[in-house]
Design an enzyme around this catalytic site. Sequence first.
Site, PDB file in Angstrom:
ATOM      1  N   LYS A 125       0.955  -1.428  -0.231  1.00  0.00           N
ATOM      2  CA  LYS A 125       0.121   0.214  -0.097  1.00  0.00           C
ATOM      3  C   LYS A 125       0.306   0.786   0.388  1.00  0.00           C
ATOM      4  CE  LYS A 125      -2.239  -1.337   3.981  1.00  0.00           C
ATOM      5  NZ  LYS A 125      -1.930  -2.344   4.029  1.00  0.00           N
ATOM      6  N   ARG A 145      11.574  -0.189  12.238  1.00  0.00           N
ATOM      7  CA  ARG A 145      11.028  -0.362  13.461  1.00  0.00           C
ATOM      8  C   ARG A 145      10.223  -1.460  14.157  1.00  0.00           C
ATOM      9  NH1 ARG A 145       4.526   0.944  10.895  1.00  0.00           N
ATOM     10  NH2 ARG A 145       3.742  -0.842  12.353  1.00  0.00           N
ATOM     11  N   ARG A 160     -11.553  -0.219   8.026  1.00  0.00           N
ATOM     12  CA  ARG A 160     -11.388  -1.686   8.755  1.00  0.00           C
ATOM     13  C   ARG A 160     -11.927  -2.437   9.202  1.00  0.00           C
ATOM     14  NH1 ARG A 160      -4.636  -0.143  11.551  1.00  0.00           N
ATOM     15  NH2 ARG A 160      -4.319   0.433  10.343  1.00  0.00           N
ATOM     16  N   ARG A 172      12.065  -4.771   6.186  1.00  0.00           N
ATOM     17  CA  ARG A 172      11.856  -3.191   5.797  1.00  0.00           C
ATOM     18  C   ARG A 172      12.444  -1.655   6.192  1.00  0.00           C
ATOM     19  NH1 ARG A 172       5.351  -2.152   6.431  1.00  0.00           N
ATOM     20  NH2 ARG A 172       5.405  -2.057   7.891  1.00  0.00           N
ATOM     21  N   ARG A 193      -0.215  -9.590  14.409  1.00  0.00           N
ATOM     22  CA  ARG A 193      -0.682  -8.293  13.368  1.00  0.00           C
ATOM     23  C   ARG A 193      -1.810  -9.446  12.316  1.00  0.00           C
ATOM     24  NH1 ARG A 193       3.418  -4.401  11.776  1.00  0.00           N
ATOM     25  NH2 ARG A 193       2.136  -3.866  11.117  1.00  0.00           N
TER      26      ARG A 193
END
Length: 261
Positions: free
Chosen positions: A54, A202, A130, A169, A213
């Site tokens: 995204k 992160r 969501r 990432r 998650r």
Amino acid sequence: MAPSDELDYLKSLVTQLNEKIHAMEEKAKAAASARKTPAQQLRTILIGPPGAGKGTQAPRIRDEFCVCHLATGDLLREQIAKNTALGQMAKKIIDAGELVKDEIMVDMIKDQLENNKACKNGFVLDGFPRTIGQAEKLEAMLEARGEKLNSAVELVIPDQLLIARITGRLIHPASGRTYHKEFQPPKKPMTDDVTGEPLIQRSDDNVETLTKRLTTYHKQTAPVVDYYKKKNLWAPIDAARSPNVVWENLCKIFREGPQSS
């Protein structure tokens, strides 16, 4: 024809040409600044788990289609930072350890649509809705504006591939630009290509946290996907493919509608 007559004739031609050029320029300006009709605007939702792409595709949609990119997490932080009325309400709720109410989130989106010039041709929503409740409130708000969604695009990708993507990432905090240690490394290790500022990883980009998650995401998102399927707005895209192939498939949906996927 006397030289003076010829000179006058040429001057009149120049004047006529200048007037015509001016008229054409004004017409071009008017066409460029004209607000697109609701039928011409792009209003879409990107659905997908963390790492599905995204963050890669939404800015590209924004730039290509001249729409605004509304990432609700960023909107929330911006409203709180600016200490707006909505931001103050949201901060109180967050500080109390509660979830921000759907109405506040929808009002933040509405505020952008009304006051952000970048939204005049439409929007791409990232991270919202969501839940079915959020989807219904978003739909009601758009209907009140005489607008409706064009599509709800789901970026579909296996969990194991996602975990491999996310654990490598790297993020540039100021801009949100993302890189990957293996698949899309920066030119200089741990350094943003554009600004030269340091990149971060992160703390929650680890296998255990990601598995939790993703489990939550699937439970939460399945009803929303079903909601948009019933509305004939849902369009799935194989997000395991290269970003350019994903982009081509996105453009096809935006041109031809969700049923083309």
